[in-house]
Design an enzyme around this catalytic site. Structure first.
Site, PDB file in Angstrom:
ATOM      1  N   LEU A   1      17.010  62.090  18.236  1.00 24.80           N
ATOM      2  CA  LEU A   1      17.268  62.351  19.431  1.00 24.80           C
ATOM      3  C   LEU A   1      16.052  62.462  20.270  1.00 24.80           C
ATOM      4  O   LEU A   1      14.928  63.068  19.634  1.00 24.80           O
ATOM      5  CB  LEU A   1      18.028  63.939  19.555  1.00 24.80           C
ATOM      6  CG  LEU A   1      19.375  64.007  18.873  1.00 24.80           C
ATOM      7  CD1 LEU A   1      19.915  65.431  18.780  1.00 24.80           C
ATOM      8  CD2 LEU A   1      20.506  63.121  19.877  1.00 24.80           C
ATOM      9  N   ASP A   2      16.147  62.632  21.817  1.00 25.46           N
ATOM     10  CA  ASP A   2      14.913  62.729  22.522  1.00 25.46           C
ATOM     11  C   ASP A   2      14.302  64.036  22.208  1.00 25.46           C
ATOM     12  O   ASP A   2      15.220  65.143  21.857  1.00 25.46           O
ATOM     13  CB  ASP A   2      15.001  62.506  23.911  1.00 25.46           C
ATOM     14  CG  ASP A   2      15.382  61.103  24.475  1.00 25.46           C
ATOM     15  OD1 ASP A   2      15.194  60.116  23.467  1.00 25.46           O
ATOM     16  OD2 ASP A   2      15.869  60.687  25.425  1.00 25.46           O
ATOM     17  N   LYS A   3      13.311  64.564  22.511  1.00 16.19           N
ATOM     18  CA  LYS A   3      12.627  65.700  22.288  1.00 16.19           C
ATOM     19  C   LYS A   3      13.466  66.821  23.069  1.00 16.19           C
ATOM     20  O   LYS A   3      13.570  67.914  22.501  1.00 16.19           O
ATOM     21  CB  LYS A   3      11.092  65.877  22.698  1.00 16.19           C
ATOM     22  CG  LYS A   3      10.411  67.230  22.477  1.00 16.19           C
ATOM     23  CD  LYS A   3       9.155  67.114  23.132  1.00 16.19           C
ATOM     24  CE  LYS A   3       8.394  68.476  23.235  1.00 16.19           C
ATOM     25  NZ  LYS A   3       7.082  68.590  23.821  1.00 16.19           N
TER      26      LYS A   3
END
Length: 348
Positions: free
Chosen positions: A143-145
């Site tokens: 997942l993106d940060k």
């Protein structure tokens, strides 16, 4: 030097490359040595000649020629995990069994290391998630940060390979929740813009951004990849903001964020794709609503469904909203249990 030996491939070691399997068991071997043993016929599987990239299966017998002795292992101290971080990542576990661990990843925590990330990321902290196993669990997707929500880790190599394949084959189903500027029309649809990577401005390419490409231009745009997202409006506040369910049919970098921005409805809190100059079909507020609404990204991996690779049972997981999205939902009068878990299924 060791003697000639024959090893049987274990149940958890099948369906992987011969060279990778061999180097896990004999770390002193170089890739060149493995390839030479294959070339000269010294390394065989079930009596037959093989290549280094041959995929082995559970139960097969591997003939291994005499090998040089392994040097004594060097004492390597891994990165120390702060007690507070270990407690945080353990509290993020929302489901686990003997094979899989599911996290509700907090926003702001990277999935993996990268430029400037240091060791504080899910992959680095997963050593605190062994729960009695010898090896730390392995990430099977990311997942993106700044995106929160469901993230799976596999507790064995066998399960990691199976789950990774299910993500590649798109047999898993991921449903994200987002708050977006304005109200998409129609209220349910599919976005098919391609995506091409634009390099970032940092010395190492940091800050890269995906550029949307009209479907008719994808084939003639170098580097563009097809991308598909289903969306559905679950609720809205006038024309200012909407609660949307998003399903990434493909899995491109920043896909949901870039697609919603291209639609004219950037995700709230998305400074990369929803700045003040972003076209917005709502009230022209970009990706910020102001007032009591957090400036953090409002994108959450809410639901995940898959077939368990070992038990073959269907598994459906749900992750609670992070605190900043809970506050936004309360401010806007949205109630989590008032919407279907999968609005696309109910609409079909």
């Amino acid at each position: 030097m060791s003697a000639v030996q024959t090893l049987r491939v274990g149940a958890d070691d099948g369906d992987q490359r011969l060279d990778r399997w061999l180097k896990k068991k004999f770390p002193q071997l170089s890739q060149g040595t493995v390839e030479k043993m294959c070339r000269t016929g010294q390394l065989r599987v079930d009596g037959g000649r093989v290549r280094a990239n041959t995929r082995i299966e559970a139960g097969q017998e591997v003939r291994i020629p005499p090998l040089p002795d392994a040097p004594p292992p060097a004492a390597v101290a891994g990165p120390r995990i702060a007690e507070s971080d270990a407690e945080m990542i353990q509290q993020a576990v929302i489901w686990k069994d003997q094979h899989i661990i599911a996290l509700n990843k907090p926003p702001g925590l990277p999935s993996q290391g990268g430029s400037g990330q240091g060791d504080r990321h899910v992959d680095g902290l997963s050593a605190a998630l062994c729960f009695g196993y010898k090896d730390k669990p392995k990430l099977v997707h990311r997942l993106d940060k700044d995106t929160s929500g469901l993230l799976l880790l596999a507790r064995t190599d066998r399960v990691a390979r199976a789950l990774s394949e299910s993500f590649r084959a798109r047999t898993t189903r991921k449903i994200y929740w987002a708050a977006v500027a304005g109200v998409p029309q129609p209220r349910m649809g599919t976005i098919r813009y391609g995506l091409v990577k634009a390099p970032g401005h940092g010395r190492g390419g940091e800050g890269e951004k995906m550029i949307a490409v009209h479907p008719r231009d994808i084939d003639r745009t170098e580097g563009a990849k097809r991308a598909t997202t289903d969306y559905a409006v679950l609720d809205n506040l006038a024309q200012r903001v909407s609660w949307c369910a998003l399903v990434p049919i493909t899995g491109r970098t920043h896909q949901l964020r870039a697609h919603m921005a291209e639609l004219g409805h950037p995700i709230i809190g998305d400074g990369k794709y929803g700045g003040s100059g972003q076209e917005n079909l709502g009230d022209g507020w970009g990706a910020q609503l102001g007032g009591e609404i957090s400036r953090k990204l409002h994108l959450h991996a809410r639901g995940l469904s898959f077939i368990h690779p070992i038990t073959k049972q269907p598994i459906t997981l749900t992750a609670p909203l992070p605190d900043h999205m809970k506050r936004t939902w309360k401010t806007l009068g949205w109630i989590e249990n008032d919407v279907p878990a999968d609005p696309f299924e109910d609409a079909s």
